[in-house]
Design a protein around this motif. Sequence first.
Motif, PDB file in Angstrom:
ATOM      1  N   LYS A 168      18.981  34.069  47.109  1.00  0.00           N
ATOM      2  CA  LYS A 168      19.537  32.595  46.246  1.00  0.00           C
ATOM      3  C   LYS A 168      20.915  32.259  47.479  1.00  0.00           C
ATOM      4  CE  LYS A 168      20.144  30.400  42.993  1.00  0.00           C
ATOM      5  NZ  LYS A 168      20.120  29.509  41.746  1.00  0.00           N
ATOM      6  N   VAL A 169      21.945  32.230  47.700  1.00  0.00           N
ATOM      7  CA  VAL A 169      22.922  32.522  48.179  1.00  0.00           C
ATOM      8  C   VAL A 169      23.285  32.370  49.910  1.00  0.00           C
ATOM      9  CG1 VAL A 169      24.846  33.996  47.866  1.00  0.00           C
ATOM     10  CG2 VAL A 169      25.295  32.019  48.289  1.00  0.00           C
ATOM     11  N   GLU A 170      22.466  33.473  50.082  1.00  0.00           N
ATOM     12  CA  GLU A 170      22.510  34.400  51.306  1.00  0.00           C
ATOM     13  C   GLU A 170      21.509  33.480  51.777  1.00  0.00           C
ATOM     14  OE1 GLU A 170      23.809  37.113  49.177  1.00  0.00           O
ATOM     15  OE2 GLU A 170      21.991  36.262  48.689  1.00  0.00           O
ATOM     16  N   SER A 171      20.351  33.257  51.485  1.00  0.00           N
ATOM     17  CA  SER A 171      18.866  32.436  51.711  1.00  0.00           C
ATOM     18  C   SER A 171      19.586  30.993  52.344  1.00  0.00           C
ATOM     19  CB  SER A 171      17.915  32.342  50.886  1.00  0.00           C
ATOM     20  OG  SER A 171      16.807  31.737  51.695  1.00  0.00           O
ATOM     21  N   ASN A 172      19.599  30.339  51.151  1.00  0.00           N
ATOM     22  CA  ASN A 172      20.316  29.401  51.337  1.00  0.00           C
ATOM     23  C   ASN A 172      21.066  28.906  51.783  1.00  0.00           C
ATOM     24  OD1 ASN A 172      20.666  28.288  47.807  1.00  0.00           O
ATOM     25  ND2 ASN A 172      18.998  28.279  49.080  1.00  0.00           N
ATOM     26  N   VAL A 173      22.192  30.210  52.489  1.00  0.00           N
ATOM     27  CA  VAL A 173      23.181  29.218  53.426  1.00  0.00           C
ATOM     28  C   VAL A 173      22.742  30.201  54.899  1.00  0.00           C
ATOM     29  CG1 VAL A 173      25.794  30.425  54.478  1.00  0.00           C
ATOM     30  CG2 VAL A 173      25.348  29.924  52.259  1.00  0.00           C
ATOM     31  N   ILE A 174      22.401  31.450  54.746  1.00  0.00           N
ATOM     32  CA  ILE A 174      21.571  31.562  56.507  1.00  0.00           C
ATOM     33  C   ILE A 174      20.644  30.921  56.832  1.00  0.00           C
ATOM     34  CG2 ILE A 174      19.986  32.722  57.851  1.00  0.00           C
ATOM     35  CD1 ILE A 174      21.850  34.938  55.997  1.00  0.00           C
ATOM     36  N   GLY A 175      19.891  30.095  55.864  1.00  0.00           N
ATOM     37  CA  GLY A 175      18.573  29.001  56.306  1.00  0.00           C
ATOM     38  C   GLY A 175      19.433  27.833  56.269  1.00  0.00           C
ATOM     39  N   VAL A 176      20.369  27.216  55.467  1.00  0.00           N
ATOM     40  CA  VAL A 176      20.954  26.008  56.413  1.00  0.00           C
ATOM     41  C   VAL A 176      21.794  26.273  57.364  1.00  0.00           C
ATOM     42  CG1 VAL A 176      22.631  24.942  56.263  1.00  0.00           C
ATOM     43  CG2 VAL A 176      20.717  25.031  53.892  1.00  0.00           C
ATOM     44  N   PRO A 211      33.576  31.043  45.260  1.00  0.00           N
ATOM     45  CA  PRO A 211      32.849  30.662  43.909  1.00  0.00           C
ATOM     46  C   PRO A 211      30.972  30.640  44.319  1.00  0.00           C
ATOM     47  CG  PRO A 211      33.342  28.673  43.875  1.00  0.00           C
ATOM     48  CD  PRO A 211      34.013  29.186  45.273  1.00  0.00           C
ATOM     49  N   PHE A 212      30.094  31.125  43.668  1.00  0.00           N
ATOM     50  CA  PHE A 212      28.237  31.120  44.218  1.00  0.00           C
ATOM     51  C   PHE A 212      28.821  29.915  44.491  1.00  0.00           C
ATOM     52  CE2 PHE A 212      24.471  32.070  42.800  1.00  0.00           C
ATOM     53  CZ  PHE A 212      23.923  32.917  43.592  1.00  0.00           C
ATOM     54  N   LEU A 213      27.710  29.884  45.952  1.00  0.00           N
ATOM     55  CA  LEU A 213      27.414  29.494  46.446  1.00  0.00           C
ATOM     56  C   LEU A 213      26.235  28.391  46.851  1.00  0.00           C
ATOM     57  CD1 LEU A 213      29.903  26.956  48.458  1.00  0.00           C
ATOM     58  CD2 LEU A 213      29.341  28.121  50.489  1.00  0.00           C
ATOM     59  N   ARG A 271      22.617  26.656  46.338  1.00  0.00           N
ATOM     60  CA  ARG A 271      22.770  24.800  46.725  1.00  0.00           C
ATOM     61  C   ARG A 271      22.615  24.249  45.886  1.00  0.00           C
ATOM     62  NH1 ARG A 271      19.741  21.671  50.717  1.00  0.00           N
ATOM     63  NH2 ARG A 271      19.360  23.130  51.448  1.00  0.00           N
ATOM     64  N   ASP A 272      21.758  25.099  44.365  1.00  0.00           N
ATOM     65  CA  ASP A 272      21.464  24.605  42.742  1.00  0.00           C
ATOM     66  C   ASP A 272      22.719  24.522  41.887  1.00  0.00           C
ATOM     67  OD1 ASP A 272      20.450  27.010  42.369  1.00  0.00           O
ATOM     68  OD2 ASP A 272      18.989  26.015  41.656  1.00  0.00           O
ATOM     69  N   GLU A 273      23.650  24.908  42.607  1.00  0.00           N
ATOM     70  CA  GLU A 273      24.890  25.262  41.409  1.00  0.00           C
ATOM     71  C   GLU A 273      26.258  24.941  40.968  1.00  0.00           C
ATOM     72  OE1 GLU A 273      24.819  28.645  39.610  1.00  0.00           O
ATOM     73  OE2 GLU A 273      22.333  29.245  39.710  1.00  0.00           O
ATOM     74  N   ASP A 274      26.874  25.077  40.619  1.00  0.00           N
ATOM     75  CA  ASP A 274      27.781  24.180  40.081  1.00  0.00           C
ATOM     76  C   ASP A 274      28.840  23.599  41.031  1.00  0.00           C
ATOM     77  OD1 ASP A 274      27.188  24.750  37.481  1.00  0.00           O
ATOM     78  OD2 ASP A 274      28.362  26.088  37.079  1.00  0.00           O
ATOM     79  N   PHE A 275      29.210  24.434  41.434  1.00  0.00           N
ATOM     80  CA  PHE A 275      30.887  24.040  42.700  1.00  0.00           C
ATOM     81  C   PHE A 275      28.874  22.910  44.225  1.00  0.00           C
ATOM     82  CE2 PHE A 275      31.759  24.357  46.752  1.00  0.00           C
ATOM     83  CZ  PHE A 275      33.861  24.571  46.308  1.00  0.00           C
ATOM     84  N   ALA A 276      28.402  23.822  44.480  1.00  0.00           N
ATOM     85  CA  ALA A 276      27.576  22.660  45.057  1.00  0.00           C
ATOM     86  C   ALA A 276      27.016  20.806  44.445  1.00  0.00           C
ATOM     87  CB  ALA A 276      26.283  23.442  45.918  1.00  0.00           C
ATOM     88  N   GLU A 277      26.888  21.084  42.930  1.00  0.00           N
ATOM     89  CA  GLU A 277      26.746  20.132  42.786  1.00  0.00           C
ATOM     90  C   GLU A 277      26.839  19.299  42.159  1.00  0.00           C
ATOM     91  OE1 GLU A 277      23.208  18.739  40.720  1.00  0.00           O
ATOM     92  OE2 GLU A 277      22.497  20.558  42.530  1.00  0.00           O
ATOM     93  N   ALA A 293      37.531  27.234  45.862  1.00  0.00           N
ATOM     94  CA  ALA A 293      37.583  28.307  44.708  1.00  0.00           C
ATOM     95  C   ALA A 293      36.822  26.944  43.180  1.00  0.00           C
ATOM     96  CB  ALA A 293      38.309  27.962  44.105  1.00  0.00           C
ATOM     97  N   ARG A 294      36.642  28.024  42.768  1.00  0.00           N
ATOM     98  CA  ARG A 294      36.144  26.469  41.090  1.00  0.00           C
ATOM     99  C   ARG A 294      37.628  27.373  39.861  1.00  0.00           C
ATOM    100  NH1 ARG A 294      31.687  29.555  39.390  1.00  0.00           N
ATOM    101  NH2 ARG A 294      32.727  30.218  37.446  1.00  0.00           N
ATOM    102  N   ILE A 295      37.647  26.520  39.710  1.00  0.00           N
ATOM    103  CA  ILE A 295      38.473  26.405  38.194  1.00  0.00           C
ATOM    104  C   ILE A 295      38.047  26.281  37.044  1.00  0.00           C
ATOM    105  CG2 ILE A 295      40.785  26.269  37.588  1.00  0.00           C
ATOM    106  CD1 ILE A 295      41.591  25.139  40.099  1.00  0.00           C
ATOM    107  N   ASP A 296      38.162  27.173  36.045  1.00  0.00           N
ATOM    108  CA  ASP A 296      37.400  27.130  34.798  1.00  0.00           C
ATOM    109  C   ASP A 296      38.276  26.717  33.594  1.00  0.00           C
ATOM    110  OD1 ASP A 296      35.235  28.501  36.099  1.00  0.00           O
ATOM    111  OD2 ASP A 296      34.964  29.871  35.276  1.00  0.00           O
ATOM    112  N   TYR A 297      37.680  26.080  33.157  1.00  0.00           N
ATOM    113  CA  TYR A 297      39.028  25.877  31.954  1.00  0.00           C
ATOM    114  C   TYR A 297      38.196  25.042  30.448  1.00  0.00           C
ATOM    115  CZ  TYR A 297      41.658  23.601  35.867  1.00  0.00           C
ATOM    116  OH  TYR A 297      42.672  22.990  36.418  1.00  0.00           O
ATOM    117  N   ARG A 298      38.637  25.258  29.545  1.00  0.00           N
ATOM    118  CA  ARG A 298      38.171  24.703  27.980  1.00  0.00           C
ATOM    119  C   ARG A 298      39.077  23.439  27.863  1.00  0.00           C
ATOM    120  NH1 ARG A 298      34.512  27.527  26.241  1.00  0.00           N
ATOM    121  NH2 ARG A 298      35.475  30.176  26.097  1.00  0.00           N
TER     122      ARG A 298
END
Length: 338
Positions: A33-41, A300-302, A304-310, A280-285
């Motif tokens: 997914k991430v490879e396809s998203n990045v390369i495709g765009v 972090p995972f890049l 299109r529909d994951e947390d960082f991009a969203e 980066a993505r920083i995770d908290y409680r």
Amino acid sequence: MRKKLKIAVLIHKGLLPPDDTSKLTKEELEEIKVESNVIGVLKEEGHTIYPVEMFGELEPLRNLINNEKFDIAFNLLEDFVEYPLFDQQVINYLELKKIPYTGCNPRGLFIAKDKALSKKILAYHNINIPKFLVFHYNKKIKIENDFGYPLFVKSLKEEGSIGISKESIVNSEEKLIERIEYLHNNYSTDVIAEEFVEGREIYVGVMGNSKIKVLTPWELILKNDDSDTPIATSKLKWNANHQKKVGLITKAAELTPSLKRKFEHISKEIYKALKLSGYARIDYRLKNDEIYLLEANPNPFLARDEDFAESAKYEGIDYPTLLHTIIKNGLTYKPFNH
């Protein structure tokens, strides 16, 4: 109009998306997914792309450097030789060759991916962290400190929630030893056991080098789970059926203005203290308005529909713009500043 670039995209061997993905299964599409998203765009934007599949040798990258002049390497590697801490060696090589790259610098990768070392550094900077113990692989397990239970037990270096499940939360010394042995035996990894902090799970995306931008805090919510504390298990991250069962959603966290400012301030402090760059993505409680650092994740995972991009999209940064911002940060990064 954006300048058209020649971009080497560093990916793991076997994850190069085919030109025609119509015959791939849902599972196969998810894996790339991430490879396809990045390369495709990047292709759609008119850039020339040189995919570089890597596993245990630098030769594919070296051959490209010797045969093609490209502007930047877009780094999508999560490890090297199947070891999470070795991806920094690839970036060290790029720096020695004076080739720009996207994402985090080698020092930041090394520090942040060692969960114990990064926590020690952040404790020095007065960042709230859970107390923790480290149990090294191939060494006798000794429980020398006791700061109470429950504890959360996970790999010291693995990424992507590998080895994390509901059994990662332990309530006794017997269960602690059992979980450590499980991780030692199944993943050949050092183990960290830390105080389990109940509360909301918040992710904060950060981008930049010397000038840092903090994205909207993003929250993990399990609508069908009775627990007030969601756990990002491996099953939750990678099993679509399980995600539907527990009612997984992620969205902009509902926070007071003061808490949002506090997240922004702390995220910048952590980013700088760990010598991070790129993104980066920083995770908290979040417990009773107290913020506890769980871990910092460079590159972090890049997808299109994951947390960082969203979270970037929520602020009006669409996916192509996000990728170009990451590329711009890579082109302007100066290694000697870190």
